[in-house]
Design a protein around this motif. Structure first.
Motif, short mmCIF file in Angstrom:
data_model
loop_
_atom_site.label_atom_id
_atom_site.label_comp_id
_atom_site.label_asym_id
_atom_site.label_seq_id
_atom_site.Cartn_x
_atom_site.Cartn_y
_atom_site.Cartn_z
N UNK A 63 33.22 24.95 -7.27
CA UNK A 63 32.09 24.36 -6.54
C UNK A 63 31.10 23.57 -7.39
N UNK A 64 30.87 23.99 -8.65
CA UNK A 64 29.87 23.27 -9.45
C UNK A 64 30.44 22.06 -10.16
N UNK A 65 31.75 21.85 -10.08
CA UNK A 65 32.37 20.67 -10.67
C UNK A 65 32.46 20.69 -12.18
N UNK A 66 32.13 21.80 -12.83
CA UNK A 66 32.21 21.89 -14.29
C UNK A 66 33.54 22.46 -14.74
N UNK A 67 33.57 23.00 -15.95
CA UNK A 67 34.79 23.62 -16.44
C UNK A 67 35.18 24.77 -15.51
N UNK A 68 36.47 24.95 -15.29
CA UNK A 68 36.95 26.03 -14.45
C UNK A 68 36.86 27.34 -15.24
N UNK A 69 36.03 28.25 -14.73
CA UNK A 69 35.77 29.50 -15.44
C UNK A 69 35.22 30.50 -14.43
N UNK A 70 35.64 31.74 -14.52
CA UNK A 70 35.15 32.74 -13.57
C UNK A 70 34.83 34.04 -14.29
N UNK A 71 33.64 34.54 -14.05
CA UNK A 71 33.26 35.86 -14.55
C UNK A 71 32.23 36.49 -13.60
N UNK A 72 32.70 37.03 -12.46
CA UNK A 72 31.76 37.68 -11.54
C UNK A 72 31.06 38.85 -12.24
N UNK A 73 29.74 38.94 -12.06
CA UNK A 73 28.98 39.96 -12.78
C UNK A 73 28.25 40.94 -11.88
N UNK A 74 27.77 40.49 -10.72
CA UNK A 74 26.98 41.38 -9.89
C UNK A 74 27.07 40.98 -8.43
N UNK A 75 26.81 41.95 -7.54
CA UNK A 75 26.84 41.62 -6.12
C UNK A 75 25.90 42.53 -5.35
N UNK A 76 25.61 42.14 -4.12
CA UNK A 76 24.78 42.91 -3.21
C UNK A 76 25.50 42.98 -1.87
N UNK A 77 25.17 44.00 -1.09
CA UNK A 77 25.73 44.12 0.26
C UNK A 77 24.63 43.81 1.25
N UNK A 78 24.91 42.87 2.15
CA UNK A 78 23.95 42.44 3.16
C UNK A 78 24.63 42.56 4.52
#
Length: 418
Positions: free
Chosen positions: A172-187
């Motif tokens: 989505x951000x159009x930059x280098x392809x990289x993924x490191x999910x770090x945190x989340x919330x439940x809504x």
């Protein structure tokens, strides 16, 4: 010079000191868990016990290159875990989770956060920290870069959402392809997660449907950035400018969102770690309202790793280190931000080192994962006496939350902690 959007070795995390704040001598803490392996997120379960993730130490399996393409590879193992803390005792209740780490067990990514929904069902976020294209190609099938739904009774789990694959397919951000999910919330029935590598906020239903990007975060531009001296040891040498290499006075860095929590006004609040060279005072807290656009709620922090609201609308921010991490001083801070913008440092240094996450107990105590970047040395601290802390002399402005947001904060309504 190509700069890694996220330094894995450090982003098991960093933070900055504020001029005008006072540390509170009345604050004390006790260690309620010790000996954890790269401790990450923590959350209270429906049984009232505290649960903490351990990213593990990787293993002797296949490896993937770091995002920068330089430095030591990250190798796979199943050393990740979830640990329950009950009555002063620790028990690993979910084991065999995927883990990536450097050869010495540092720089680990694996289980990074845990949350429970309104019914008490747990969800665990698994980090990754590299180009998602290498995951299946190099490692085979693994749940790195996903949110999973575990069953503690059977030591098993099911994948819910593949965040790393979303980055690979959509970027989505159009930059280098990289993924490191770090945190989340439940809504409600949604899981809302930040991907520090992809620089975005994602949303997915708890049944795994409708995975999408809510927003992306902009790059920051540093003026006259301060870098480590040439020759400074680094696992990723591409980040340290070589002698004689020219670096412009305007230098773009990655935003690196590190956690998300839901505020009492219904908006999402996102902490920013920042990318290399981790400028002191350069981290922000973003607010994302109904329009899905990030606005700056507060700034002037350093390498933030986590945020939580209490029942009174106070926001607590956690700094990994009070100086740029490459300086080697990893004393961190817990900072309270009142609804009127007043900031108070509750604890700074004095044993608080490279903390990675916090939780607010029903008793008002603050629980922090300490030494979150160290295998076998991680701790969970219980910080006490926080209500008796004197406020600082100066008040720092909280930026543009709007009249509605302020009104909601002052109503002190209940909220979903992320």
């Amino acid at each position: 010079m190509k700069l890694n959007p996220l330094t894995l070795t450090i982003l098991t995390f960093c933070v900055a000191a504020f001029s005008g704040m006072k540390a509170a001598s009345a604050t004390s803490f006790s260690v309620i868990a010790d000996g954890l392996y790269n401790a990450g997120g923590l959350s209270f379960g429906p049984d009232g016990n505290l649960y903490v993730t351990e990213a593990g130490i990787g293993g002797s399996g296949a490896c993937v290159p770091p995002t920068s393409g330089q430095g030591d590879s990250l190798c796979y193992g199943t050393s990740g875990a979830v640990t329950k803390i009950e009555n002063g005792k620790t028990e690993r209740i979910l084991t065999g989770l995927p883990s990536l780490a450097l050869p010495d067990g540092t720089g680990a990514t694996g289980p990074r956060d845990i949350q429970f929904d309104a019914t008490g069902k747990p969800y665990v976020l698994i980090g990754y920290g590299a180009n998602p294209a290498f995951r299946d190609r190099n490692l085979g099938y693994t749940d790195l870069g996903k949110i999973i739904a575990p069953d503690f009774n059977t030591n098993s789990w099911k994948p819910v959402a593949d965040l790393a694959n979303y980055e690979l397919a959509n970027n989505p951000d159009g930059g280098d392809v990289d993924s490191n999910p770090l945190g989340f919330a439940i809504d409600g029935n949604k899981l809302v997660a930040v991907d520090a590598g992809a620089n975005d906020l994602l949303s997915v239903n708890t049944d795994g449907s409708n995975l999408q990007a809510v927003t992306t975060f902009p790059q920051d531009v540093l003026t006259n950035p301060i870098f480590p001296p040439s020759g400074t040891p680094s696992n990723e040498p591409a980040q340290v400018p070589s002698q004689g290499e020219e670096v412009g006075s305007q230098f773009p860095i990655q935003p690196v969102p590190s956690s998300v929590t839901k505020g009492p006004d219904g908006a999402y609040y996102i902490s920013q770690f920042t990318g290399f060279p981790f400028p002191e005072g350069g981290a922000k807290i973003y607010r994302i309202g109904a329009d899905g656009k990030p606005t700056i709620y507060a700034d002037g922090f350093t390498q933030l790793t986590n945020l939580k609201f209490d029942a009174e609308g106070n926001l607590y921010a956690l700094q990994y280190a009070n100086e740029s991490a490459w300086k080697g001083n990893l004393d961190g801070s817990v900072i309270k931000i009142a609804a009127d913008g007043t900031r108070t440092t509750l604890l700074s240094g004095n044993g608080l080192e490279s903390p990675s996450a916090l939780a607010i107990g029903s008793d008002g105590a603050i629980y922090v994962t300490n030494r979150g970047d160290r295998p076998g040395e991680g701790q969970v601290l219980r910080i006490e006496n926080t209500k008796s802390i004197p406020e600082p002399d100066s008040v720092f402005g909280v930026l543009a939350i709007g009249a509605l947001g302020v009104a909601w904060l002052h109503k002190k309504i209940g909220l979903t902690h992320g």
